[in-house]
Design a protein around this motif. Structure first.
Motif, PDB file in Angstrom:
ATOM      1  N   PHE A  18      47.342  71.155 -71.797  1.00 40.93           N
ATOM      2  CA  PHE A  18      47.565  69.739 -71.510  1.00 40.93           C
ATOM      3  C   PHE A  18      47.296  68.898 -72.755  1.00 40.93           C
ATOM      4  N   GLY A  19      48.252  68.022 -73.072  1.00 38.97           N
ATOM      5  CA  GLY A  19      48.104  67.188 -74.255  1.00 38.97           C
ATOM      6  C   GLY A  19      47.394  65.893 -73.954  1.00 38.97           C
ATOM      7  N   SER A  20      47.450  65.445 -72.702  1.00 39.56           N
ATOM      8  CA  SER A  20      46.745  64.216 -72.332  1.00 39.56           C
ATOM      9  C   SER A  20      46.147  64.403 -70.942  1.00 39.56           C
ATOM     10  N   ILE A  21      44.891  64.090 -70.852  1.00 44.02           N
ATOM     11  CA  ILE A  21      44.158  64.343 -69.604  1.00 44.02           C
ATOM     12  C   ILE A  21      43.357  63.100 -69.249  1.00 44.02           C
ATOM     13  N   LEU A  22      43.392  62.736 -67.995  1.00 47.83           N
ATOM     14  CA  LEU A  22      42.581  61.613 -67.518  1.00 47.83           C
ATOM     15  C   LEU A  22      41.340  62.174 -66.840  1.00 47.83           C
ATOM     16  N   VAL A  23      40.180  61.655 -67.240  1.00 48.78           N
ATOM     17  CA  VAL A  23      38.930  62.140 -66.638  1.00 48.78           C
ATOM     18  C   VAL A  23      38.159  60.943 -66.076  1.00 48.78           C
ATOM     19  N   PRO A  24      38.118  60.801 -64.762  1.00 54.31           N
ATOM     20  CA  PRO A  24      37.310  59.726 -64.186  1.00 54.31           C
ATOM     21  C   PRO A  24      35.827  60.069 -64.307  1.00 54.31           C
ATOM     22  N   ILE A  25      35.045  59.094 -64.755  1.00 53.90           N
ATOM     23  CA  ILE A  25      33.616  59.294 -64.965  1.00 53.90           C
ATOM     24  C   ILE A  25      32.855  58.545 -63.874  1.00 53.90           C
ATOM     25  N   PHE A  26      31.886  59.213 -63.280  1.00 51.75           N
ATOM     26  CA  PHE A  26      31.155  58.581 -62.164  1.00 51.75           C
ATOM     27  C   PHE A  26      29.652  58.441 -62.439  1.00 51.75           C
ATOM     28  N   ASP A  27      29.225  58.786 -63.642  1.00 54.32           N
ATOM     29  CA  ASP A  27      27.815  58.746 -63.996  1.00 54.32           C
ATOM     30  C   ASP A  27      26.970  59.615 -63.054  1.00 54.32           C
ATOM     31  N   ASN A  28      27.385  60.832 -62.891  1.00 58.81           N
ATOM     32  CA  ASN A  28      26.534  61.759 -62.156  1.00 58.81           C
ATOM     33  C   ASN A  28      26.401  63.050 -62.973  1.00 58.81           C
ATOM     34  N   GLU A  29      25.715  64.004 -62.391  1.00 58.74           N
ATOM     35  CA  GLU A  29      25.370  65.203 -63.176  1.00 58.74           C
ATOM     36  C   GLU A  29      26.595  66.048 -63.520  1.00 58.74           C
ATOM     37  N   LEU A  30      27.729  65.787 -62.855  1.00 55.76           N
ATOM     38  CA  LEU A  30      28.923  66.588 -63.127  1.00 55.76           C
ATOM     39  C   LEU A  30      29.771  66.048 -64.278  1.00 55.76           C
ATOM     40  N   ASP A  31      29.409  64.864 -64.776  1.00 54.32           N
ATOM     41  CA  ASP A  31      30.226  64.262 -65.839  1.00 54.32           C
ATOM     42  C   ASP A  31      30.378  65.185 -67.048  1.00 54.32           C
ATOM     43  N   ASP A  32      29.247  65.762 -67.477  1.00 45.32           N
ATOM     44  CA  ASP A  32      29.306  66.643 -68.648  1.00 45.32           C
ATOM     45  C   ASP A  32      30.203  67.837 -68.365  1.00 45.32           C
ATOM     46  N   ASP A  33      30.091  68.366 -67.137  1.00 39.70           N
ATOM     47  CA  ASP A  33      30.893  69.536 -66.772  1.00 39.70           C
ATOM     48  C   ASP A  33      32.385  69.234 -66.839  1.00 39.70           C
ATOM     49  N   ILE A  34      32.757  68.086 -66.287  1.00 44.63           N
ATOM     50  CA  ILE A  34      34.196  67.817 -66.257  1.00 44.63           C
ATOM     51  C   ILE A  34      34.730  67.500 -67.647  1.00 44.63           C
ATOM     52  N   MET A  35      33.884  66.887 -68.483  1.00 44.97           N
ATOM     53  CA  MET A  35      34.353  66.646 -69.844  1.00 44.97           C
ATOM     54  C   MET A  35      34.519  67.971 -70.588  1.00 44.97           C
ATOM     55  N   GLN A  36      33.612  68.895 -70.332  1.00 47.55           N
ATOM     56  CA  GLN A  36      33.738  70.206 -70.971  1.00 47.55           C
ATOM     57  C   GLN A  36      34.978  70.929 -70.449  1.00 47.55           C
ATOM     58  N   THR A  37      35.209  70.804 -69.144  1.00 48.32           N
ATOM     59  CA  THR A  37      36.410  71.404 -68.551  1.00 48.32           C
ATOM     60  C   THR A  37      37.664  70.828 -69.210  1.00 48.32           C
ATOM     61  N   ALA A  38      37.676  69.502 -69.317  1.00 49.78           N
ATOM     62  CA  ALA A  38      38.839  68.841 -69.919  1.00 49.78           C
ATOM     63  C   ALA A  38      39.005  69.263 -71.368  1.00 49.78           C
ATOM     64  N   GLY A  39      37.877  69.394 -72.079  1.00 52.88           N
ATOM     65  CA  GLY A  39      37.935  69.812 -73.481  1.00 52.88           C
ATOM     66  C   GLY A  39      38.570  71.177 -73.630  1.00 52.88           C
ATOM     67  N   ARG A  40      38.225  72.074 -72.705  1.00 54.44           N
ATOM     68  CA  ARG A  40      38.794  73.420 -72.783  1.00 54.44           C
ATOM     69  C   ARG A  40      40.268  73.435 -72.377  1.00 54.44           C
ATOM     70  N   LEU A  41      40.629  72.518 -71.479  1.00 56.69           N
ATOM     71  CA  LEU A  41      42.030  72.494 -71.024  1.00 56.69           C
ATOM     72  C   LEU A  41      42.949  71.798 -72.017  1.00 56.69           C
ATOM     73  N   ALA A  42      42.336  71.055 -72.932  1.00 52.35           N
ATOM     74  CA  ALA A  42      43.148  70.240 -73.838  1.00 52.35           C
ATOM     75  C   ALA A  42      44.044  71.128 -74.686  1.00 52.35           C
ATOM     76  N   GLY A  43      45.334  70.814 -74.645  1.00 52.29           N
ATOM     77  CA  GLY A  43      46.300  71.593 -75.413  1.00 52.29           C
ATOM     78  C   GLY A  43      46.169  71.286 -76.892  1.00 52.29           C
ATOM     79  N   ASP A  44      46.538  72.230 -77.693  1.00 50.43           N
ATOM     80  CA  ASP A  44      46.431  72.053 -79.146  1.00 50.43           C
ATOM     81  C   ASP A  44      47.720  71.453 -79.657  1.00 50.43           C
ATOM     82  N   GLU A  45      47.874  70.167 -79.466  1.00 52.59           N
ATOM     83  CA  GLU A  45      49.144  69.503 -79.784  1.00 52.59           C
ATOM     84  C   GLU A  45      49.126  68.961 -81.194  1.00 52.59           C
TER      85      GLU A  45
END
Lengths: 678, 62
Positions: free
Chosen positions: A488-515
């Motif tokens: 994925f070249g562009s990903i939207l990540v909604p942030i909710f200020d809870n303990e999962l925020d770091d996890d989802i950002m890491q998930t998004a980082g790994r999913l980010a395509g190398d464009e």
């Protein structure tokens, strides 16, 4: 003025965040402003035939309005003729339309700024000429650019709509008063000698110039993805806008040509009053009190309207450029979003610089003639696209259809669009032949744009005619060597200020395509971290937010940015939005920003059981995820990837899902659920 | 057949609009005839416009 949200209906354009007043404001702002700068230029060329030229322009506007409304309701993406051409023809034609309209937005910005200074000169004469005029023009352009970078609030739409209504009432009042005071058939027609005063080529050229009224349609079409109106509203918009063009432009020109008549083959409207023609009308009243009063009133109205029209043009430009960059038609760096405002600030600044440069010669005739060149390319392609789409996508639902269609070669041929295309083609050729600015600068602009497009696409080994998004580009790579989800070249990540925020950002980082982007130093994927302020209905949407909330959002977004940018080739942009409902805001933002995926944490499901479990009529509560996640899963038009919370009790566990190579990731969306629990 | 409140609303709109039109006509006639800013025609016209416009505004607010 915002309309109450209406229930979804079959003929609704779709899921929208803005009400139809925005359409009104955008279309009419350009119409109202056009009077202030086009009257002089058209009168300079068409002389006594100016009212007839504006009448024909109103006809062209009516035809164009029908075409744009059908096209925008068929494909409510960002952008007008460029989107129509994309679906009707190919990416190259889409780019041609987009690049031409981009020129027009820049020109409109320059023209509005330049003309506003001449109306402001009523209060301080030096502002109408020389260096002060230039400085004020550049200041207006800069102010508009800053305002656009800061964002387009609903409050601004309301102010714009009120301003436009007041301005149209003033113009209508001037028409009535002027006709009663000045109108004389003989004064109007006596100087006309067909073929000599004016000459035919001047008449045809003036017709091209009169197309300035059309840019509002492009802006409105660019907003079509976000406005809520139905079939009836669209019909009403087409009718009222066309009638308004006819009444205001024809009326004002009738008054102008009788108040300041043509003498000896010339009119002051095209000479000393060229840059502020409406003031020539107000100054012609016999009573000094009336002439002075109207002059001041119209000077204020003109300045305000022209500045707002410039802002409206900049808004349209930023949306169009962002759309072009998302589709890899211009370098992606140009469409980069502001980290906190979420607006494409690079292109806004670039456009302001170009508009500032165009103002330097202080030549309105040149700017308006060049403007006609771009407008007619966009208009011609819009008509042709809507005709082609009748054959390519005959069965696709059309909330609005151009009337007067006939069956031709197995499809429904829209005759108004055919007529519009023919008239636009004739006007385009005439502008090209008769206007040096259009012939050289216009052609050079288009040639430079096409060269940029060809080089950019070629540098990425992309087709010139096929649509290229990051997703398609990623799919062309060796899938066997690529992580299935890492594309994925562009990903939207909604942030909710809870303990999962770091996890989802890491998930998004790994999913980010190398464009890779050769024009942008191999920039990687873009993650857009979004914070949604849910404003309760008891408060206006633009109510002041508590400082605590703002601080919490800033802290969470800063943290998300830091986490996301730990990944190589990943850029994190942060943004905040206000909305009544977080789920809807996430879906809308994903659509508006054109992201390829949403990565979010499935919030803790409610523990309140209901339905049949408690003896009610409904089935068991299916909340294996919360309401926001459910909404996003149901409504999002892109892939949705969930990082699920650990189940706190067996009753809330998700159904088993197939494993993915990522191990701890899952994708859900578009009816293809895949979900892995952490 | 339209409901009475609907008829009343439509009638209000039409009559208020008519007042505005009459006011504008009076102003235009006065100005075209060379009237001054304090002429009776101009004042009457402005009052007509304000009355009609005000009633229209109230009708749309309900």
């Amino acid at each position: 003025m915002a309309e109450a949200p209406s229930p979804r209906r079959a003929d609704d354009i779709g899921h929208r965040t803005l009400g139809s007043p925005v359409l009104f404001a955008v279309v009419y702002a350009a119409l109202a402003a056009g009077v202030y700068f086009s009257l002089g230029v058209v009168a300079d060329h068409a002389l006594g035939l100016t009212p007839l030229i504006f009448l024909i322009a109103a006809l062209l506007f009516g035809l164009a309005a029908m075409t744009y409304v059908e096209g925008a309701s068929l494909h409510p993406d960002r952008g007008g003729s460029t989107v129509f051409a994309r679906y009707a023809f190919n990416e190259l034609w889409s780019f041609v339309a987009g690049w031409a309209v981009l020129l027009d937005y820049i020109l409109l910005l320059a023209v509005c700024a330049l003309t506003a200074t001449n109306y402001a000169a009523v209060f301080y004469a030096p502002l109408g000429d020389g260096l002060p005029e230039l400085i004020l023009s550049v200041a207006i352009i800069s102010g508009v650019a800053i305002g656009t970078i800061r964002g387009f609030s609903t409050g601004r739409v309301r102010r714009l709509a009120i301003l436009v209504i007041v301005d149209l009432v003033l113009q209508a009042g001037l028409v009535v008063l002027g006709l009663a005071t000045f109108f004389s058939w003989e004064v109007l027609t006596a100087p006309i000698e067909l073929g000599r005063t004016p000459r035919w080529e001047e008449v045809v050229f003036a017709l091209g110039v009169a197309t300035v009224v059309l840019i509002g349609l492009e802006s409105a079409a660019g907003l079509s993805g976000e406005v809520g109106t139905n079939r009836r509203g669209l019909r009403r918009l087409v009718t009222t806008a066309t009638v308004s063009v006819a009444v205001v432009y024809v009326g004002i020109s009738l008054v102008a040509l009788t108040a300041v008549p043509v003498v000896g083959g010339q009119t002051p409207l095209g000479e000393e009053a060229l840059e502020a023609p409406v003031l020539a009308i107000t100054g012609a009243f016999r009573q000094a009190w009336l002439a002075d009063g109207l002059t001041y009133v119209f000077a204020v109205a003109a300045v305000l309207t022209l500045v707002e029209a410039a802002a409206s043009a900049m808004l349209g430009l930023s949306r169009l450029a962002y759309s072009l960059s998302l589709n890899r038609q211009i370098p992606r760096g140009l469409g980069r979003l502001h980290p906190t405002r979420g607006t494409p600030y690079v292109v806004i600044v670039a456009a302001a610089v170009v508009a500032g440069a165009l103002v330097i010669p202080q030549d309105l005739d040149f700017l308006v003639g060049l403007y006609a060149f771009g407008a007619l390319i966009g208009l011609l392609l819009a008509h042709l696209s809507v005709i082609a789409l009748r054959y390519r996508e005959p069965d696709r639902p059309r909330p609005y259809t151009v009337p007067c269609s006939v069956t031709f070669r197995g499809g429904r041929l829209p005759l108004p669009a055919v007529l519009g295309a023919a008239l636009a083609a004739v006007a385009f050729v005439s502008v090209l032949v008769l206007h040096e600015g259009a012939r050289y600068v216009g052609v050079a602009w288009m040639a430079a744009g096409i060269a940029l497009y060809v080089v950019y696409r070629g540098s990425q080994d992309n087709s010139l005619v096929k649509r290229v998004t990051v997703r398609e580009s990623a799919l062309r790579r060796d899938r066997e060597q690529t992580d299935e989800l890492g594309e994925f070249g562009s990903i939207l990540v909604p942030i909710f200020d809870n303990e999962l925020d770091d996890d989802i950002m890491q998930t998004a980082g790994r999913l980010a395509g190398d464009e890779h982007d050769d024009f942008d130093d191999e920039r990687g994927a873009l993650i857009e971290a979004l914070w949604v302020f849910e404003v309760p209905m008891s408060l206006p949407i633009d109510a002041r937010l508590p400082d605590g909330q703002l601080k919490r959002a800033r802290t969470a977004l800063a943290r998300a940015k830091a986490v996301g940018e730990e990944y190589e080739n990943v850029e994190v942009a942060t943004a905040t939005v206000r909305a009544r409902s977080a789920g809807r805001a996430i879906v809308d933002e994903a659509q508006r920003r054109g992201v390829e995926a949403i990565v979010m944490a499935a919030e803790e499901p409610t523990r309140i059981r209901g339905g049949a479990l408690l003896g009610g009529r409904g089935g068991a509560n299916e909340s294996f995820v919360g309401a926001v996640t459910k909404y996003v899963l149901a409504k999002a038009t892109c892939q949705v990837i969930l990082t699920a919370p650990a189940a706190s009790q067996p009753a809330t566990q998700a159904p088993p899902a197939p494993e993915t190579p990522g191990g701890d990731l899952g994708a859900v969306g578009n009816g293809r659920p895949r979900r892995i629990r952490r | 057949m339209a409901e009475p409140p609907q008829i009343q609303r439509s009638a209000t709109t039409v009559l208020s609009g008519l007042m505005v039109v009459l006011g504008v006509a009076i102003i235009v006639r006065t100005v075209a005839a060379g009237g001054s800013p304090v002429s009776v025609g101009l004042l009457l016209g402005v009052l007509f416009v304000l009355a009609g416009g005000g009633r229209l505004f109230l009708a749309t607010r309900r």
